[in-house]
Design a protein around this motif. Structure first.
Motif, PDB file in Angstrom:
ATOM      1  N   GLY A 392      -0.217  11.269   5.929  1.00 25.95           N
ATOM      2  CA  GLY A 392      -1.586  10.835   6.161  1.00 25.95           C
ATOM      3  C   GLY A 392      -2.184  10.191   4.920  1.00 25.95           C
ATOM      4  N   ILE A 393      -1.930  10.803   3.761  1.00 24.97           N
ATOM      5  CA  ILE A 393      -2.424  10.248   2.503  1.00 24.97           C
ATOM      6  C   ILE A 393      -1.775   8.903   2.215  1.00 24.97           C
ATOM      7  N   VAL A 394      -0.479   8.782   2.479  1.00 27.29           N
ATOM      8  CA  VAL A 394       0.240   7.532   2.238  1.00 27.29           C
ATOM      9  C   VAL A 394      -0.372   6.390   3.045  1.00 27.29           C
ATOM     10  N   PHE A 395      -0.573   6.588   4.337  1.00 23.02           N
ATOM     11  CA  PHE A 395      -1.135   5.537   5.186  1.00 23.02           C
ATOM     12  C   PHE A 395      -2.562   5.191   4.771  1.00 23.02           C
ATOM     13  N   GLY A 396      -3.339   6.193   4.407  1.00 20.82           N
ATOM     14  CA  GLY A 396      -4.710   5.947   3.983  1.00 20.82           C
ATOM     15  C   GLY A 396      -4.781   5.151   2.688  1.00 20.82           C
ATOM     16  N   MET A 397      -3.956   5.548   1.704  1.00 20.32           N
ATOM     17  CA  MET A 397      -3.997   4.892   0.405  1.00 20.32           C
ATOM     18  C   MET A 397      -3.392   3.490   0.455  1.00 20.32           C
ATOM     19  N   LEU A 398      -2.328   3.297   1.217  1.00 16.17           N
ATOM     20  CA  LEU A 398      -1.740   1.962   1.353  1.00 16.17           C
ATOM     21  C   LEU A 398      -2.729   0.995   2.017  1.00 16.17           C
ATOM     22  N   PHE A 402      -4.335  -2.508   0.378  1.00 18.27           N
ATOM     23  CA  PHE A 402      -4.136  -3.820   1.001  1.00 18.27           C
ATOM     24  C   PHE A 402      -5.447  -4.437   1.485  1.00 18.27           C
ATOM     25  N   LEU A 403      -6.325  -3.632   2.060  1.00 19.35           N
ATOM     26  CA  LEU A 403      -7.598  -4.166   2.541  1.00 19.35           C
ATOM     27  C   LEU A 403      -8.471  -4.651   1.387  1.00 19.35           C
ATOM     28  N   LYS A 404      -8.490  -3.899   0.320  1.00 18.28           N
ATOM     29  CA  LYS A 404      -9.260  -4.318  -0.852  1.00 18.28           C
ATOM     30  C   LYS A 404      -8.651  -5.584  -1.463  1.00 18.28           C
ATOM     31  N   LEU A 405      -7.324  -5.614  -1.516  1.00 16.68           N
ATOM     32  CA  LEU A 405      -6.625  -6.748  -2.130  1.00 16.68           C
ATOM     33  C   LEU A 405      -6.862  -8.044  -1.360  1.00 16.68           C
ATOM     34  N   LEU A 423       5.161   2.517  -5.029  1.00 22.01           N
ATOM     35  CA  LEU A 423       6.078   3.646  -4.819  1.00 22.01           C
ATOM     36  C   LEU A 423       6.151   4.036  -3.343  1.00 22.01           C
ATOM     37  N   PHE A 424       5.016   4.001  -2.657  1.00 26.42           N
ATOM     38  CA  PHE A 424       4.995   4.326  -1.215  1.00 26.42           C
ATOM     39  C   PHE A 424       5.835   3.329  -0.433  1.00 26.42           C
ATOM     40  N   LEU A 425       5.667   2.040  -0.758  1.00 24.23           N
ATOM     41  CA  LEU A 425       6.446   1.007  -0.059  1.00 24.23           C
ATOM     42  C   LEU A 425       7.934   1.177  -0.348  1.00 24.23           C
ATOM     43  N   ALA A 426       8.267   1.516  -1.573  1.00 22.44           N
ATOM     44  CA  ALA A 426       9.669   1.726  -1.933  1.00 22.44           C
ATOM     45  C   ALA A 426      10.255   2.883  -1.131  1.00 22.44           C
TER      46      ALA A 426
END
Length: 430
Positions: A392-398, A402-405, A423-426
């Motif tokens: 849940g944290i991974v999806f939220g932080m990713l 991306f949305l901010k970027l 690191l999450f994407l890796a």
């Protein structure tokens, strides 16, 4: 002495409230004393010895949390991590349980180093405020879901994945009775409402055959640790499989612990105005010490328990709550038949109600800004649906990164968040 050491008045609590909170937390997580030996013994480890290792590692880790961090969080060998230990590393991959224990030991050492150099603290502090609020709400749904499963209210279904359990089940009605008792007492503002509900459910379960009274002596010496303690296998430390197993343990434990600390602390209003949790470094040391010592004793990864929220809901605010939990685990070493007779159906109401309590921080989320609300929503919904706080944290932080970027607000994202996103994407792709 307790007042001065734990600063009870400063935290708007008292000894009675802290003791009740500690007992409540223990009762909602005591199932680990039965479940952990059952899971790990599937690897060939001695079941009785695992019981002792489970209780002792919980005592040691929770004492560190109580006396050093002075926070109301309890620790024990983590669910999910013990399943990965047994069913993936040992049974599926074919390694010995000694190999798996070695991976857990190395994980504990790495965590001690990461905590000492403030790496884990930096991750906690880097999580955006709205994500922190959503973590609390997500954990609330997650533990309510666990409670409903324990009660048999929600069961697996091939057609729809989950469905309503059989309403003719005694287990469900024991849980529903506890839910009613606890709910009424909460509405009447009775202290210890959750704990009273647990005991009421357990008593009702006796004539219905849900609660099984212990046979024989209630008091017994703890089983010996000799069959599993210090049984490490360092012969394959430098293999690729050891790296994969070690990284998996590290990732899941890191974000489960971070998520639990942030979520429960936010519910208890322990997060300061800068979005930081006081004494978080000491709290992170507690699970690092617990994991290291636990592996020496012969058990899987020790982590902060989401069930700590039940004690916080009862008013627990200081280390006296966790000190009480540690004391209960120590007593359980000698009174295991008595503590293990409380069924999951009796503790389920506490988990369900605590889940509802933990939804309140969601009101602090800015839903007008979609770069904030979408990551918050994904954090909340993915925890119960993926059955993992970490995912849940991974999806939220990713999604936050991306949305901010892609909306030109990249300056609102910290360097630590960018590193974590990579690191999450890796992890997903490799």
């Amino acid at each position: 002495m307790l007042e001065k050491f734990f600063k009870l008045k400063d935290n708007r609590t008292n000894i009675r409230t802290e003791l009740v909170a500690g007992v409540t937390t223990f009762m909602t997580m005591a199932y680990i004393l039965a479940v952990n030996p059952d899971i790990l013994s599937s690897t060939g480890m001695d079941k009785n010895a695992i019981f002792t290792a489970t209780a002792l590692s919980a005592v040691i880790a929770t004492l560190v949390m109580a006396l050093w961090a002075k926070l109301p969080f309890a620790l024990a060998p983590g669910m999910g991590l013990n399943a990965f230990f047994a069913f993936t590393v040992v049974i599926a991959m074919g390694y010995s349980w000694e190999f798996a224990l070695t991976a857990v030991f190395l994980e504990g050492i790495v965590f001690l180093l990461l905590t000492a150099f403030n790496v884990r603290e930096s991750i906690v502090n880097a999580i955006p405020r709205n994500i922190k609020h959503s973590i609390s709400a997500g954990i609330g749904l997650f533990i309510a879901f666990i409670g409903m499963q324990n009660a048999g209210l929600i069961v697996k279904s091939e057609a729809t994945m989950v469905t309503l359990g059989s309403m003719g089940s005694h287990t469900i009605w024991v849980a529903m009775f506890g839910l009613l008792v606890s709910g009424v007492l909460l509405a009447l503002k009775v202290k210890g409402a959750l704990l009273i509900g647990i005991f009421a459910s357990a008593i009702m379960g006796i004539p219905l055959g849900v609660t099984h009274l212990p046979e024989g002596h209630l008091i017994s010496l703890p089983p010996s640790l000799e069959p599993i303690a210090f049984k490490f296998d360092f012969s394959q430390v430098f293999t690729l499989d050891m790296v994969i197993v070690l990284l998996t343990f590290l990732f899941v434990d890191l974000f489960d612990t971070v998520g639990t600390l942030v979520g429960v602390a936010d519910k208890a209003n322990m997060i300061d105005k800068d979005g930081k949790l006081p004494r978080v470094k000491q709290a992170l040391f507690a699970d690092a010490v617990g994991t290291t010592v636990g592996s020496m004793l012969g058990t899987s990864t020790v982590t902060t328990y989401v069930e700590s929220a039940s004690g916080v809901a009862e008013g627990g605010r200081t280390g006296l709550t966790s000190l009480t939990v540690a004391g209960m685990f120590a007593i359980a070493l000698f009174l295991s038949p008595l503590f293990l007779m409380v069924p999951g159906a009796a503790t389920a109401p506490a988990l369900i109600l605590v889940g509802s309590f933990m939804l309140t921080p969601i009101m602090k989320i800015d839903f007008e800004d979609f770069t904030e609300s979408i990551p918050a929503f994904l954090t909340v919904i993915m925890m119960p649906l993926s059955y993992s706080i970490a995912e849940g944290i991974v999806f939220g932080m990713l999604s936050f990164v991306f949305l901010k970027l892609f909306t030109g607000r990249y300056k609102q994202v910290s360097l630590v968040m960018y590193i974590l996103a990579v690191l999450f994407l890796a992890k997903f792709f490799f």
